[in-house]
Write an enzyme that holds these catalytic residues in place. Structure first.
Site, PDB file in Angstrom:
ATOM      1  N   GLU A 152      -5.309 -42.880 -16.393  1.00 19.06           N
ATOM      2  CA  GLU A 152      -5.242 -43.379 -17.772  1.00 19.06           C
ATOM      3  C   GLU A 152      -3.802 -43.525 -18.271  1.00 19.06           C
ATOM      4  O   GLU A 152      -3.211 -42.594 -18.797  1.00 19.06           O
ATOM      5  CB  GLU A 152      -6.002 -42.428 -18.721  1.00 19.06           C
ATOM      6  N   LYS A 187      -8.411 -46.394 -16.624  1.00 15.98           N
ATOM      7  CA  LYS A 187      -8.755 -46.301 -18.055  1.00 15.98           C
ATOM      8  C   LYS A 187      -7.564 -46.794 -18.871  1.00 15.98           C
ATOM      9  O   LYS A 187      -6.663 -46.038 -19.209  1.00 15.98           O
ATOM     10  CB  LYS A 187      -9.094 -44.851 -18.400  1.00 15.98           C
TER      11      LYS A 187
END
Ligand code: 13P
Length: 339
Positions: free
Chosen positions: A175, A217
């Site tokens: 992420e 992500k």
């Protein structure tokens, strides 16, 4: 297909996304105090147990990201939290970074920490039932930032993390979040996110990470929240797909966006637009925290014994996002199904 690829595919199966319920105790305390609930370990568990036992867990939530405190807690019926999640066919996961700290050498920026002792912690989380993990790097946009130092050092840490996680037989969610704070336009967000993603994949490859067993992500490509120029969902979707196509290797099976401060409806609508024009092989879904929980939390804050309505609200949001993950959402459905 390898076990890691299987897990990643299952997490983002048709109409499913990820519930990010991994707020640290500090963040959860802020969220609970915003609805006037005291942040005790019992209350944090109560709210989360309500979400994790909701009906939509079966249809729309392929994975749940937990925090260290929660993965070790037991439900009111004595089941462990990972067991509860698994009973709906969903996969338990765990946030393993220890937070974004001041970056030495560029102290206005952040570096995510948590590599020390990570191998041992991963072993423990696997035993507790986790099959995937999350690590979040954050980048701020301003005149000078993000610096090359922030981009390189965070990418290096993400790659070391991902490689250790795969060694432990779990799927790493990677992420890199370019924050939406600021007055920059959508083009700037596109440029910075492109740089950040390029560097991340350079490092992930260097560290021999099997990209087929990972999930990305990212942030969507959006104008800053103080920007004078606004963008509609169609522009956001086009720029987001362009950026991902240009910078994410095709082996990555799935992309699960964070909501990052968008409203619940914006996050749903933008994902729906992205899927309407998605001409890539990536599955594009959600890994939302605030955009899945906000309204449910607000209701719960009014009456913490109102499990039924809190679950109804959460079920609705999960269902709407499930529809947008298949490009089947519309504002009409949003209204009809709420009524
Ligand atoms: P938001 O969807 O609230 O941005 O949270 C997602 C997340 O997991 C941030 O790390």
């Amino acid at each position: 297909m390898s076990e890691l690829e299987n897990i990643a595919k299952k997490m983002l199966a048709k109409g499913k996304g990820i519930l990010a319920a991994d707020e640290s105790t500090g963040t959860m305390t802020k969220r609970l105090s915003s609805v006037n609930v005291e942040s005790t370990s019992e209350n944090r568990l109560k709210f989360r147990e309500i979400l994790f036992s909701a009906e939509s867990m079966k249809e729309n939530i392929g994975g749940v990201i937990l925090y260290d405190e929660t993965i070790k807690q037991k439900t009111s019926s004595g089941k462990s939290i990972p067991e509860l999640i698994k009973s709906f066919g969903s996969i338990p996961g765990i946030k393993v970074d220890t937070g974004a700290k001041k970056l030495a050498g560029s102290p206005e920026e952040k570096i995510t920490e948590g590599l020390d002792g990570l191998r041992e912690r991963l072993e423990e989380y696997y035993k507790l039932g986790a099959r995937f993990t999350k690590w979040r790097a954050v980048y701020n946009i301003s005149q000078k930032h993000p610096s090359e130092l922030a981009i390189k050092s965070n990418a290096h840490a993400l790659a070391r993390y991902a490689s250790l996680v795969q060694e432990s037989k779990m799927v790493p969610i990677v992420e890199p979040e370019v924050l939406m704070d600021g007055d920059h336009n959508i083009k700037k967000c596109y440029e910075i996110t492109s740089k950040v993603l390029k560097e991340c994949y350079k490092e992930l490859k260097l560290h021999n990470v099997n990209l087929k067993g990972t999930i990305l992500k990212p942030n969507m490509i959006l104008p800053g929240n103080q920007s004078k120029s606004k963008s509609n969902a169609s522009e956001i979707a086009k720029m987001t797909i362009k950026c991902l196509k240009e910078n994410v290797p095709s082996e990555v099976p799935g992309i699960a966006f964070l909501s990052g401060g968008q409203t619940e409806i914006e996050a749903t609508q933008n994902l729906n637009e992205i899927n309407k024009i998605n001409d890539t092989n990536f599955v594009m879904s959600f890994s939302y925290g605030r955009a899945l929980q906000q309204s449910a939390l607000k209701n719960w804050g009014k009456n913490i014994t109102d499990i039924n309505n809190t679950q109804k609200i959460f079920n609705h949001r999960s269902k709407m996002n499930g529809l947008s993950a298949s490009a089947k959402w519309s504002m009409d459905l949003e209204k009809q199904l709420t009524a």
